[in-house]
Design a protein around this motif. Structure first.
Motif, PDB file in Angstrom:
ATOM      1  N   LYS A 345       0.865  -1.365   0.046  1.00  0.00           N
ATOM      2  CA  LYS A 345       0.026  -0.311  -0.271  1.00  0.00           C
ATOM      3  C   LYS A 345       0.314   1.678   0.071  1.00  0.00           C
ATOM      4  O   LYS A 345       0.782   2.073  -0.826  1.00  0.00           O
ATOM      5  CB  LYS A 345      -0.805   0.228   1.289  1.00  0.00           C
ATOM      6  N   THR A 346       1.485   1.033   0.550  1.00  0.00           N
ATOM      7  CA  THR A 346       2.648   2.027   0.895  1.00  0.00           C
ATOM      8  C   THR A 346       4.011   2.445  -0.214  1.00  0.00           C
ATOM      9  O   THR A 346       4.399   3.283   0.034  1.00  0.00           O
ATOM     10  CB  THR A 346       2.970   2.536   2.166  1.00  0.00           C
ATOM     11  N   LYS A 347       3.922   1.448  -0.391  1.00  0.00           N
ATOM     12  CA  LYS A 347       5.080   0.941  -1.551  1.00  0.00           C
ATOM     13  C   LYS A 347       6.679   1.468  -0.934  1.00  0.00           C
ATOM     14  O   LYS A 347       7.791   1.633  -0.929  1.00  0.00           O
ATOM     15  CB  LYS A 347       5.720   1.690  -1.929  1.00  0.00           C
ATOM     16  N   THR A 348       6.659   0.434  -0.033  1.00  0.00           N
ATOM     17  CA  THR A 348       7.436   0.562   1.422  1.00  0.00           C
ATOM     18  C   THR A 348       8.713  -0.771   1.562  1.00  0.00           C
ATOM     19  O   THR A 348       7.826  -1.319   1.739  1.00  0.00           O
ATOM     20  CB  THR A 348       7.430   1.289   2.568  1.00  0.00           C
ATOM     21  N   PHE A 349       9.752  -0.416   1.855  1.00  0.00           N
ATOM     22  CA  PHE A 349      10.451  -1.532   1.864  1.00  0.00           C
ATOM     23  C   PHE A 349      11.593  -1.586   3.628  1.00  0.00           C
ATOM     24  O   PHE A 349      12.281  -0.749   3.698  1.00  0.00           O
ATOM     25  CB  PHE A 349      11.496  -1.784   1.040  1.00  0.00           C
ATOM     26  N   TYR A 350      10.819  -2.438   3.894  1.00  0.00           N
ATOM     27  CA  TYR A 350      11.301  -1.810   5.997  1.00  0.00           C
ATOM     28  C   TYR A 350      12.519  -3.081   5.659  1.00  0.00           C
ATOM     29  O   TYR A 350      12.484  -4.267   5.809  1.00  0.00           O
ATOM     30  CB  TYR A 350      10.805  -2.576   6.480  1.00  0.00           C
ATOM     31  N   LEU A 351      13.858  -2.615   6.841  1.00  0.00           N
ATOM     32  CA  LEU A 351      15.116  -3.275   6.597  1.00  0.00           C
ATOM     33  C   LEU A 351      15.380  -2.541   7.919  1.00  0.00           C
ATOM     34  O   LEU A 351      15.863  -1.873   8.105  1.00  0.00           O
ATOM     35  CB  LEU A 351      16.269  -2.541   5.248  1.00  0.00           C
ATOM     36  N   PRO A 352      15.904  -4.134   8.156  1.00  0.00           N
ATOM     37  CA  PRO A 352      17.208  -3.800   9.643  1.00  0.00           C
ATOM     38  C   PRO A 352      18.294  -2.856  10.056  1.00  0.00           C
ATOM     39  O   PRO A 352      18.874  -2.563   8.336  1.00  0.00           O
ATOM     40  CB  PRO A 352      17.487  -5.208  10.391  1.00  0.00           C
ATOM     41  N   VAL A 353      18.611  -2.280  10.486  1.00  0.00           N
ATOM     42  CA  VAL A 353      19.329  -1.238  10.048  1.00  0.00           C
ATOM     43  C   VAL A 353      21.059  -2.246  10.353  1.00  0.00           C
ATOM     44  O   VAL A 353      20.465  -3.163  11.387  1.00  0.00           O
ATOM     45  CB  VAL A 353      20.075  -0.222  11.712  1.00  0.00           C
ATOM     46  N   ILE A 354      22.350  -2.179   9.150  1.00  0.00           N
ATOM     47  CA  ILE A 354      23.013  -3.620   9.599  1.00  0.00           C
ATOM     48  C   ILE A 354      23.868  -2.265   9.750  1.00  0.00           C
ATOM     49  O   ILE A 354      24.630  -0.658   8.924  1.00  0.00           O
ATOM     50  CB  ILE A 354      23.055  -3.652   8.636  1.00  0.00           C
ATOM     51  N   THR A 355      25.538  -1.829  10.885  1.00  0.00           N
ATOM     52  CA  THR A 355      26.564  -1.185  10.733  1.00  0.00           C
ATOM     53  C   THR A 355      28.082  -1.593  10.329  1.00  0.00           C
ATOM     54  O   THR A 355      27.675  -3.080  10.538  1.00  0.00           O
ATOM     55  CB  THR A 355      26.505  -0.824  12.171  1.00  0.00           C
ATOM     56  N   LEU A 356      28.342  -1.606   9.931  1.00  0.00           N
ATOM     57  CA  LEU A 356      29.606  -1.811   8.955  1.00  0.00           C
ATOM     58  C   LEU A 356      31.032  -1.105   9.083  1.00  0.00           C
ATOM     59  O   LEU A 356      31.104  -0.019   9.286  1.00  0.00           O
ATOM     60  CB  LEU A 356      29.685  -2.196   7.369  1.00  0.00           C
ATOM     61  N   ASN A 357      32.042  -1.580   9.482  1.00  0.00           N
ATOM     62  CA  ASN A 357      33.510  -1.278  10.392  1.00  0.00           C
ATOM     63  C   ASN A 357      34.438  -2.736   9.716  1.00  0.00           C
ATOM     64  O   ASN A 357      34.014  -3.538   9.080  1.00  0.00           O
ATOM     65  CB  ASN A 357      33.899  -1.140  11.603  1.00  0.00           C
ATOM     66  N   VAL A 358      35.516  -1.890   9.948  1.00  0.00           N
ATOM     67  CA  VAL A 358      36.637  -2.951   9.556  1.00  0.00           C
ATOM     68  C   VAL A 358      36.805  -4.569   9.758  1.00  0.00           C
ATOM     69  O   VAL A 358      36.893  -5.210   8.775  1.00  0.00           O
ATOM     70  CB  VAL A 358      37.569  -2.551   9.382  1.00  0.00           C
ATOM     71  N   ASN A 359      35.226  -4.554  10.925  1.00  0.00           N
ATOM     72  CA  ASN A 359      35.327  -6.286  10.374  1.00  0.00           C
ATOM     73  C   ASN A 359      34.201  -7.152  10.440  1.00  0.00           C
ATOM     74  O   ASN A 359      34.015  -8.465  10.305  1.00  0.00           O
ATOM     75  CB  ASN A 359      36.066  -6.801  12.393  1.00  0.00           C
ATOM     76  N   SER A 360      33.111  -6.530   9.488  1.00  0.00           N
ATOM     77  CA  SER A 360      31.743  -6.550   9.356  1.00  0.00           C
ATOM     78  C   SER A 360      31.771  -7.554   8.427  1.00  0.00           C
ATOM     79  O   SER A 360      31.120  -8.671   8.560  1.00  0.00           O
ATOM     80  CB  SER A 360      30.896  -5.544   9.208  1.00  0.00           C
ATOM     81  N   GLU A 361      32.917  -7.588   7.648  1.00  0.00           N
ATOM     82  CA  GLU A 361      32.650  -8.888   6.785  1.00  0.00           C
ATOM     83  C   GLU A 361      32.868  -9.924   7.278  1.00  0.00           C
ATOM     84  O   GLU A 361      33.032 -11.084   7.271  1.00  0.00           O
ATOM     85  CB  GLU A 361      33.478  -8.242   5.505  1.00  0.00           C
ATOM     86  N   VAL A 362      34.194 -10.440   7.902  1.00  0.00           N
ATOM     87  CA  VAL A 362      34.834 -10.944   9.040  1.00  0.00           C
ATOM     88  C   VAL A 362      33.414 -11.316   9.694  1.00  0.00           C
ATOM     89  O   VAL A 362      33.156 -12.832   9.275  1.00  0.00           O
ATOM     90  CB  VAL A 362      35.654 -11.125   9.442  1.00  0.00           C
ATOM     91  N   ILE A 363      33.268 -11.034  10.450  1.00  0.00           N
ATOM     92  CA  ILE A 363      31.931 -11.017  11.537  1.00  0.00           C
ATOM     93  C   ILE A 363      30.640 -11.970  10.274  1.00  0.00           C
ATOM     94  O   ILE A 363      30.223 -13.029  11.072  1.00  0.00           O
ATOM     95  CB  ILE A 363      31.461 -10.725  12.074  1.00  0.00           C
ATOM     96  N   MET A 364      29.838 -11.576   9.332  1.00  0.00           N
ATOM     97  CA  MET A 364      29.628 -11.742   8.887  1.00  0.00           C
ATOM     98  C   MET A 364      29.854 -12.910   7.822  1.00  0.00           C
ATOM     99  O   MET A 364      28.966 -13.796   7.654  1.00  0.00           O
ATOM    100  CB  MET A 364      28.907 -10.951   7.702  1.00  0.00           C
TER     101      MET A 364
END
Length: 501
Positions: A345-364
């Protein structure tokens, strides 16, 4: 199994025989259900594409990477940290701690998936030193009044920037799957060292929870009782279950996909459209010019790089830029992964906030690897990374999500964000998770029913099909004219047509 792959020497063979003999004795027999395997080796299909994301670069914890020569440089700092914590307790000599840990040798061995070709005393020394070092590092993530020591693991570095670099490097190593240490071992060390049996129960949970809250890229569950920390096998297991909610309904397939073909996705390989003609049409130029650039760039990337792992087909969903141009609004949620949804109805895509830093890729990456290792019924985190990979194709896509406060970016640029997610899915098989797939399906239904996209699809269907026929006719006419020119260069064509030169 090839015994030569296990035994590198006669001493290795003797250790194996001794371990098996002791395990068969009644007094050391353990129930595999009490201590399930939880510390796995990362599959080659995952680690081959980006091995540095799964292999410790500075600190080796536990037996898997303990004896790598390139990690020896940090041994003296580990020993210094372990000695500092040991002296803090002032209860047992270090050798006494090792002897105590030797009593739970087979419980420790049961946690590791790979056979450990080291004797019991060596394993106990490893666990004592690495366990105390890890406790010292985790100690910085609790309130000072509850901490073990006022010193930090990186105190040996005087320069402030050096401390930050060392801390980031150690943090990245600590979250790697192959570098995990059992939580029960950390609790045992605290219990052995203290006259109070409740020290481990009281001090360890705040340490582990504080660390998880500090490093997690996504919002964590906040209602987990501290006593339930001990229900988890190790730090990465705790972080995973705090990040990924337990779903009531699961729907998972290996290859199933929902939605139509992505206009801007990398799964499209149709580049034969007459772009000059299409881009001249009103309202289409923005879509088609981006599509052309994406297709060209993706083909260059795929042909120019050496693929060491399997390339998994990207999820079928338009990128952020296309969705935004089509009228989709993006809105950040304050919740976890389960808050992903698309409101028609509102054409809104809801996504959670994600915080990215130098270690985020390793963690994910290591969370996804652990999820695959424990054969989770629904690979929620893998599907979430597939979604982000699907909607983030370029730095412009990452920029739009950053501006909408969905991505909090501490990396150097938006391009690094796009590179992060475009690289993560190359070695992860697709899976289906109901609430994420419902959002994908809703977005696709809206997008492919917009006026611009329907016009584009009609042009593609009718103009392109006609263009192939026109191309064929043009080629035939060209061949005829070239043949006629060749004929007339040999024979005098004027006499056939009754014309003068």
């Amino acid at each position: 199994m090839d015994l030569n792959s296990i035994f590198e020497s006669s001493s290795s063979e003797r250790r194996w025989i001794n371990q098996i003999s002791k395990m068969l004795e009644k007094e050391v027999r353990i129930d595999i259900n009490d201590v399930p395997v939880s510390i796995f080796r990362v599959p080659t299909t995952l680690s081959s594409f980006k091995p540095e994301a799964y292999t410790p670069q500075l600190i080796g914890l536990g037996p898997y990477h303990r004896f790598r020569p390139e990690l020896y440089e940090m041994e003296r700092y580990k020993i210094a940290a372990a000695s500092r914590v040991q002296n803090q307790f002032q209860s047992l000599e270090f050798k006494q701690l090792v002897d105590k840990l030797n009593e739970i040798e087979y419980k420790v061995r049961a946690s590791y998936h790979k056979y450990l070709d080291i004797d019991g005393e060596t394993l106990a020394w490893i666990m004592a030193i690495d366990g105390l070092f890890l406790l010292d590092f985790l100690n910085s993530y609790v309130n000072k009044k509850d901490s073990l020591s006022s010193l930090s693991t990186t105190a040996f570095l005087v320069d402030g920037s050096g401390k930050k670099l060392a801390n980031d490097a150690i943090l990245g190593d600590i979250v790697m799957l192959e570098n995990q240490m059992p939580i029960f071992l950390l609790s045992e060390i605290l219990t052995i060292q203290s006259s109070s049996p409740d020290l481990g129960k009281n001090l360890l949970p705040p340490m582990l929870m504080g660390f998880c809250k500090a490093v997690s890229p996504l919002k964590l569950k906040e209602d987990l009782p501290l006593s339930q920390v001990f229900d988890h096998a190790h730090l990465l297991d705790l972080l995973y279950h705090l990040t990924v909610p337990k779903l009531e309904e699961h729907h998972e397939t290996d290859n199933g996909e929902k939605g139509g073909a992505s206009l801007g996705g990398k799964t499209s390989t149709d580049s034969g459209l007459p772009w000059k003609f299409i881009t001249s049409l009103p309202g289409i130029s923005n879509f088609t010019s981006k599509a052309k650039e994406n297709i060209k760039r993706d083909r260059e990337n795929l042909s120019g790089q050496e693929m060491k792992g399997p390339l998994v087909e990207e999820i079928m969903i338009p990128s952020v830029s296309y969705l935004f141009d089509a009228g989709v609004q993006f809105y950040p949620t304050a919740g976890d992964i389960t808050t992903i949804k698309f409101d028609q109805k509102t054409k809104t895509f809801y996504l959670p906030v994600i915080t990215l830093n130098v270690n985020s890729e390793v963690i994910m990456r290591n969370l996804v690897a652990y999820e695959a290792s424990i054969a989770s019924e629904s690979l929620v985190l893998a599907r979430y990374t597939e979604l982000l990979n699907g909607i983030i194709d370029t730095d412009e896509d990452a920029k739009l999500l950053r501006e909408k406060k969905i991505i909090i970016n501490s990396l150097k640029s938006d391009a690094e964000v796009a590179e992060l997610f475009n690289g993560m899915s190359k070695s992860v098989r697709l899976t289906n998770v109901s609430f994420i797939d419902e959002a994908i399906d809703g977005v696709n239904k809206y997008f492919y029913n917009t006026k611009k996209v329907r016009t584009y699809n009609r042009m593609k269907k009718y103009v392109y099909s006609s263009w192939k026929i026109l191309t064929l006719i043009a080629v035939v006419m060209l061949i005829v004219l070239m043949s006629l020119e060749s004929f007339c260069s040999v024979y005098d064509c004027t006499r056939f047509y009754g014309t003068s030169s």
